[in-house]
Design an enzyme around this catalytic site. Structure first.
Site, PDB file in Angstrom:
ATOM      1  N   ASP A   1      60.224  53.414  36.290  1.00  0.00           N
ATOM      2  CA  ASP A   1      58.826  52.991  36.204  1.00  0.00           C
ATOM      3  C   ASP A   1      58.518  52.854  34.717  1.00  0.00           C
ATOM      4  O   ASP A   1      58.388  53.851  34.008  1.00  0.00           O
ATOM      5  CB  ASP A   1      57.930  54.056  36.867  1.00  0.00           C
ATOM      6  CG  ASP A   1      56.438  53.788  36.648  1.00  0.00           C
ATOM      7  OD1 ASP A   1      56.093  52.744  36.051  1.00  0.00           O
ATOM      8  OD2 ASP A   1      55.622  54.628  37.074  1.00  0.00           O
TER       9      ASP A   1
ATOM     10  N   LYS B 266      53.444  47.491  27.040  1.00  0.00           N
ATOM     11  CA  LYS B 266      53.521  46.751  28.301  1.00  0.00           C
ATOM     12  C   LYS B 266      52.429  45.681  28.394  1.00  0.00           C
ATOM     13  O   LYS B 266      52.607  44.655  29.040  1.00  0.00           O
ATOM     14  CB  LYS B 266      53.380  47.743  29.460  1.00  0.00           C
ATOM     15  CG  LYS B 266      53.617  47.147  30.838  1.00  0.00           C
ATOM     16  CD  LYS B 266      53.596  48.242  31.871  1.00  0.00           C
ATOM     17  CE  LYS B 266      53.798  47.738  33.278  1.00  0.00           C
ATOM     18  NZ  LYS B 266      53.789  48.875  34.235  1.00  0.00           N
TER      19      LYS B 266
HETATM   20 MG    MG Z   1      51.839  53.172  36.461  1.00  0.00          MG
END
Ligand code: MG
Ligand code: ADP
Length: 629
Positions: A23, A86
């Protein structure tokens, strides 16, 4: 493909190579695997904790530090400490310009549609390289904890990520030395962690509510025959737990009757307050009162002393109610986009550390009129699901049917001989994907479309499948034609490549069989080569990209001088020319950072002039990716 690997630590052979699930989060990242008991488990590299803050710090030598250690530099060296990368992955400056204030580091504004770059020290980094640093850290932690090399991974992305963001995530994985088997949607992974979608007979509609540190999204998914489909997504990429922390800080400033202006100017004190606020917020997830003192040294007219950091649950809930209501409004929109009512949702899944706050849980439950799944830690659930997906791809679950997938990526050649992937490897067949391109020359009437297969960044290292010309594009200035290129791969493995110029309607298509002449050995060799050459491939790609950006900038700046010299003073003209020359010299030297530096300087210098002239046509001419002819 054989799955035997050698354990470098022990020298023993290992039958099953471990494939991890990752993740890669905005705030925190983590890595999980399927343990010998066949259960997904987050990897805890002794003492370092489960969550790795997604923060990268560069020291003066350009060495990267990742995670908790890097986080400390947010206060002492903010300009070289990159967080929230990100948000920048696969984005252009135009995409993120509105939020520039939220970043303490320098994002290069090149006024173009090309992907953003970040400056730290003297070097320029792409979000792909920065994400790769985080992935390298996760890989190293996994290898250390599992005492075995880790080479393959499944990485998750938000459901709303577009092609370019997904490709950037794949590239980051490759650069970190990971063979990315698949990019999986975060809500899909979270559902898998709860076992949803594992039974092929199951047919369900699921809402996944994900409230992280700085982002919120809700996705409505349907599962049928083990296949997940995203029906709708909604959210706010600038709403999350950080907002809760901020609300608490301002509440304390008021309750302690502090001078707001003075306090907010003191970044060190603000950071300490923010950390205390996060601590209070987390404490209130399990208790009803938080009561601590924060000592501070004083500043300006404020005497040193103590700040009372007191917060009760009710007050906290009042503080965050507005933000939580915004997330619920998004849930409503997601439902109406999917043309569903709350009654038609079978399951609700909670994801993201911020859903640990009981108030958030209650509001979600009240809206969907259903108890959401919250048994699995919400900040681990995505990584756990990714590990399950990895296990499925490894073929370890005989109960689950593996659908036909593409063994290698399919794409076309773009400027400078770069491979632009249109259908990534391991995509389920049949599939369809496309992208828009434009011309690079004024009056260009033909466009050559070369189709390749493989994982390398330069097409010359990949397999060429076919080539054709799209002819009859009406003459237009460079960048104006809109050429859609679509790849349609049918269940029999036949690829139809279609090129259409949208303004004129001229069209051309061909059929190819990508598997023709492709052996398993070739596929395996191509995959291994792509990992071993990842670093040099990315370096070459970045040099080519920097070069073509630099060349375009020289072209635009010269054109600007030709057309608009009358708007500039003699000195300004002279200095613009010097900047152009500097950039040209850098281009000759073919050094990426040097080119980017000079391009940045030319951009910074000429920006006010462009604003003066407000000539949209000039900047419009540099928009869009172009294919060399
Ligand atoms: Mg997350
Ligand atoms: P992301 O997906 O954005 O990387 P996470 O899912 O890890 O982020 O969520 C991080 C957020 O969760 C932070 O704002 C953090 O303060 C918050 N958080 C973590 N634990 C708790 C808790 N016990 N109670 C409330 N919020 C929490």
């Amino acid at each position: 493909m054989a799955k035997i690997s050698i354990n470098l630590a022990t020298g023993s052979f290992q039958q099953e190579e471990i494939i991890v699930g990752i993740d890669l989060g905005t705030t925190n990242s983590l890595v999980a695997f399927i343990n010998p008991d066949k259960n997904p488990q987050v990897i805890n590299d002794t003492g370092k904790g489960l969550l790795v803050p997604s923060v990268v710090h560069f020291n003066a030598q350009g060495d990267a530090l990742v995670g908790n250690d890097a986080k400390e530099f947010l206060i002492t060296d903010p300009a070289n400490t990159i967080f929230s990368v990100k948000r920048l992955l696969g984005r252009s400056y135009k995409d993120v310009a509105a939020h520039q204030d939220t970043f303490s580091y320098k994002i290069i504004d090149d006024e173009s549609d090309s992907l953003v770059k970040i400056k730290a020290g003297d070097k320029f980094y792409t979000p792909i390289e920065l994400s790769a640093e985080i992935l390298k850290e996760l890989k190293a932690r996994a290898e250390h904890a599992l005492k075995t090399p880790v080479n393959r991974a499944v990485i998750t992305v938000p459901a709303y990520f577009n092609d370019s963001q997904r490709q950037a995530t794949r590239d980051a994985g490759k650069l970190a030395g990971l063979d990315v088997l698949r990019i999986v949607n975060e809500p899909t992974a979270a559902s898998l962690a709860y076992g949803l979608g594992l039974d092929p007979a199951q047919q369900k509609t699921i809402a996944v509510y994900d409230l992280g540190g700085g982002t919120f999204d809700v996705s409505v998914l349907s599962i049928q025959n083990g296949i997940f489909e995203v029906l709708s997504t909604n959210g706010n990429t600038f709403l999350g737990g950080d907002d809760f922390d901020r609300a608490i800080v301002y509440y304390w400033i008021e309750s302690n009757k502090l001078d707001k202006e003075a306090v907010t100017k003191d970044s060190g004190l603000m950071q300490s307050l923010r950390l205390k606020a996060e601590e209070a917020k987390k404490a209130l997830s399990t208790q009803s009162l938080y009561n601590e003192k924060l000592r501070f040294d004083g500043f300006e007219e404020v005497k040193p002393g103590e700040i009372w950091c007191t917060l009760d649950k009710q007050t906290f809930e009042n503080l965050i109610a507005g933000k939580v209501a915004e997330t619920i409004a998004s849930c409503k929109l997601a439902l109406s986009d999917a043309k569903l009512t709350t009654a038609e949702i079978d399951e609700v899944v909670l994801v993201g550390g911020s859903t640990r706050s009981p108030y958030v849980k209650q509001q979600v439950a009240a809206f969907f009129q259903r108890e959401p799944h919250d048994q699995i830690n919400p900040d681990e659930v995505v990584a756990l699901g990714a590990a399950i997906q990895a296990d499925i791809l490894a073929g370890n679950r005989s109960d689950i049917l593996l659908l036909d997938v593409t063994p290698l990526s399919l794409g076309i050649e773009t400027m400078g001989g770069l491979m632009d992937v249109i259908i990534p490897r391991n995509a389920k067949v049949p599939t369809k994907a496309g992208r828009q391109y434009t011309t690079s020359l004024d009056g260009q009437v033909n466009m050559k479309i070369s189709v390749y297969q493989g994982e390398r960044d330069l097409v010359r290292e990949n397999r060429k499948l076919a080539e054709f010309d799209l002819k009859g594009i009406p003459p237009m200035p460079a960048g104006l034609p809109k050429v859609d290129i679509n790849f349609i791969l049918n269940a029999d493995g036949i690829l139809t490549v279609q090129a259409i110029e949208l303004r004129s309607g001229v069209k051309q298509e061909i059929d190819i069989t990508p598997s023709y002449g492709l052996t398993d050995d070739t596929v395996e060799k191509m995959l291994i080569d792509s990992i071993t050459h990842a670093k040099s491939d990315v370096d070459q790609r970045m040099l080519i990209e920097a070069r073509s950006e630099g060349e375009q900038l020289v072209y635009t700046a010269q054109r600007f001088l030709d057309k608009h010299a009358s708007y500039l003073s003699t000195d300004e003209i002279k200095n613009t020319k010097i900047h152009i020359e500097n950039l040209q010299q850098a281009l000759e030297k073919a050094e990426k950072d040097e080119i980017l530096k000079k391009a940045d300087e030319l951009n910074e210098f000429t920006r006010p002039f462009a604003e003066r002239v407000m000539d949209v046509a000039v900047s419009a001419a540099m928009k869009g990716k172009s294919i060399d002819n």
